[in-house]
Design an enzyme around this catalytic site. Sequence first.
Site, mmCIF file in Angstrom:
data_model
loop_
_atom_site.group_PDB
_atom_site.id
_atom_site.type_symbol
_atom_site.label_atom_id
_atom_site.label_comp_id
_atom_site.label_asym_id
_atom_site.label_seq_id
_atom_site.Cartn_x
_atom_site.Cartn_y
_atom_site.Cartn_z
ATOM 1 C CB SER A 29 -0.944 -0.023 1.201
ATOM 2 O OG SER A 29 -1.830 1.078 1.160
ATOM 3 C CE1 TYR B 118 0.565 4.608 -5.939
ATOM 4 C CE2 TYR B 118 0.441 6.466 -4.410
ATOM 5 C CZ TYR B 118 1.005 5.261 -4.795
ATOM 6 O OH TYR B 118 1.994 4.695 -4.022
ATOM 7 C CE LYS C 202 -0.991 1.370 -4.033
ATOM 8 N NZ LYS C 202 -0.056 0.234 -4.103
#
Length: 310
Positions: free
Chosen positions: A167, A197, A201
């Site tokens: 992550s 993005y 994550k």
Amino acid sequence: MGLVASLYDDMFPPKSKFSVDDIPDLSGKVAIVTGSSAGIGVETVKALLIHNAKVYMANRSEEKTAPIIKKLKEETGKEAIFLKLDLANLRAVKQAAAEYLSKENQLHMLFNAGVMVPPIGKVTDDGYDLQFGTNVLGHYFLTTQLLPVLVATARATGKPSRVINTSSNGHRLAKTIDFKTLKDGPQRIKKGEANLYAQSKLGNILFANELARQYGDQGIVSTSAHPGTLRTELQRDVSTVQMVLIGWLLHPAEKGALTQLWAGTMPETESYNGEYLSAWARIVKPNAASQDPALAKKLWDWMEEQVAGI
């Protein structure tokens, strides 16, 4: 941990109490490391080989991976194995899992990597946002295809099988999963690379947590890990101006392997199911959205629907 505190923590993380020299002998253990053609992945493979694990490097390009395998053999005396894996193509993911299962009946460690802020026009072969499709959906499908061997390995050894999902503290910029932006379209484009993005994550943590909830009692230890702010090929799509601005914050790639190696190999991390880990090799608290079990289950169900029939 808030965003400002998180940024400071990334710039000046405490000295690691863990070193790759602490990794126990891994003879008889088998690992898959995805995205292992550069940076953190290569460093992870190297450490695992040094400690006698059998390692599959799961990458798209055999041509790019072959010289790395050769170099690692020169450095460690051990030879990693190439496994063709394209996480941006769900059928290719299924084929990669089948290829692995045709060769092995054990899997002790699965290290899941990802991509970072590619150009907004890039999508997966199946039409998903490239970051979410690769980082979350592709790894979900790979992991679930390999769950039978992960569970069987845990039962046979009496020790948990580990799934480590890469992550980032960038997840703190995402407050939820906007399901309308996961496939290509105007809403995805409007969201922009950086927000997509961050969302991916966040998705990594939600997936890791749901995997921990569903399979923890079957011998799976699932964690998510922020490797640190690093100089790696992940920044290949970042602009020169952005690199000038953030370059002084970045740490060497080899440090980024520490946290996931700690999660994947050390006895004390066997009890860390569902934890979020950060640089360098420690537990920290992620954002509130990542700890929402309803959102994690909704994401899991959505991913299950996407791969149905493949």
